[in-house]
Structure formats: structure tokens, C-alpha cells
Design a protein around this motif. Structure first.
Motif, short mmCIF file in Angstrom:
data_model
loop_
_atom_site.label_atom_id
_atom_site.label_comp_id
_atom_site.label_asym_id
_atom_site.label_seq_id
_atom_site.Cartn_x
_atom_site.Cartn_y
_atom_site.Cartn_z
N ALA A 1 0.83 -1.20 0.00
CA ALA A 1 0.00 0.00 0.00
C ALA A 1 0.87 1.26 0.00
O ALA A 1 0.60 2.22 -0.74
N ASN A 2 1.93 1.25 0.79
CA ASN A 2 2.82 2.42 0.84
C ASN A 2 3.65 2.56 -0.42
O ASN A 2 3.93 3.68 -0.86
N ARG B 1 2.64 7.44 -6.54
CA ARG B 1 1.81 8.61 -6.78
C ARG B 1 2.21 9.79 -5.89
O ARG B 1 1.42 10.68 -5.64
N GLY B 2 3.45 9.77 -5.41
CA GLY B 2 3.94 10.81 -4.52
C GLY B 2 3.93 12.18 -5.17
O GLY B 2 4.00 12.31 -6.40
N ASP C 1 8.57 13.10 -1.00
CA ASP C 1 7.38 12.34 -0.62
C ASP C 1 7.53 10.88 -1.04
O ASP C 1 7.19 9.97 -0.28
N PHE C 2 8.05 10.66 -2.25
CA PHE C 2 8.29 9.31 -2.75
C PHE C 2 9.22 8.55 -1.81
O PHE C 2 8.93 7.43 -1.40
N ILE C 3 10.33 9.19 -1.44
CA ILE C 3 11.30 8.56 -0.53
C ILE C 3 10.66 8.29 0.81
O ILE C 3 10.84 7.20 1.39
N GLN D 1 10.33 4.77 2.70
CA GLN D 1 10.88 4.55 4.05
C GLN D 1 9.84 3.91 4.96
O GLN D 1 10.16 3.04 5.77
N ILE D 2 8.60 4.32 4.82
CA ILE D 2 7.51 3.69 5.59
C ILE D 2 7.38 2.23 5.17
O ILE D 2 7.24 1.34 6.02
N SER D 3 7.45 1.97 3.88
CA SER D 3 7.38 0.59 3.38
C SER D 3 8.51 -0.24 3.96
O SER D 3 8.32 -1.40 4.34
#
Length: 82
Positions: free
Chosen positions: A9-10, A16-17, A22-24, A28-30
Motif C-alpha cells: 500500500a505504501n 503517486r507521490g 514524498d516518494f522517498i 521509508q515507511i514501506s
């Protein structure tokens, strides 16, 4: 189940960041969710909740995903700095 499904999901959100940062951040959350998933899989393996062969495959896949995400994040962070 929750941390494992959160990885994808992340990553989907990262694609779509709104910006490179935002993409990074989403990747990082993933990566954090992948680490949590690895913890749970290891716990399930040690308690014999999973069949040994299944546990090994899932843990190896999770470790490989961690390496991939880490590599992508490091590469992008270097590009942003330069």
C-alpha cells in the motif's frame, strides 16, 4: 497481516507521490513495515506456527525486499543531494 499488506500500500502511494521527498518518505515507511513483517515472520517461524519451508521462503523474500527498498532509498537520496 497488517504490516505485510501495508508494504504494498505504501509503495503504491509512493508511486503517486507529490515530490521526490514524498516518494522517498513513503518508501521509508514501506521499509519500516517490511522490517516489522520480518519480525512477525521470524516469531511465527520460532513458534512453529508456519511450516519450516514456508517460513524460510517468506523470510528470505522479506529480507530481499528490505535490500531492494534500502537500495532504492539510498540511490534517490544521493540524487537529491547532488
Amino acid at each position: 497481516m497488517r504490516s505485510g499488506t501495508s508494504i504494498g500500500a505504501n509503495i503504491s502511494e509512493a508511486v503517486r507521490g507529490q515530490s521526490s521527498k514524498d516518494f522517498i518518505h513513503k518508501l521509508q515507511i514501506s521499509r519500516k513495515e517490511t522490517s516489522e513483517t520480518l519480525y512477525w515472520l521470524t516469531l511465527l517461524q520460532k513458534t512453529n506456527y508456519l511450516k519450516p519451508d514456508t517460513a524460510i521462503i517468506l523470510i528470505q523474500s522479506c529480507e530481499e525486499l528490505l535490500k531492494i527498498l534500502t537500495s532504492i532509498i539510498k540511490t534517490l537520496e544521493l540524487k537529491i543531494k547532488n
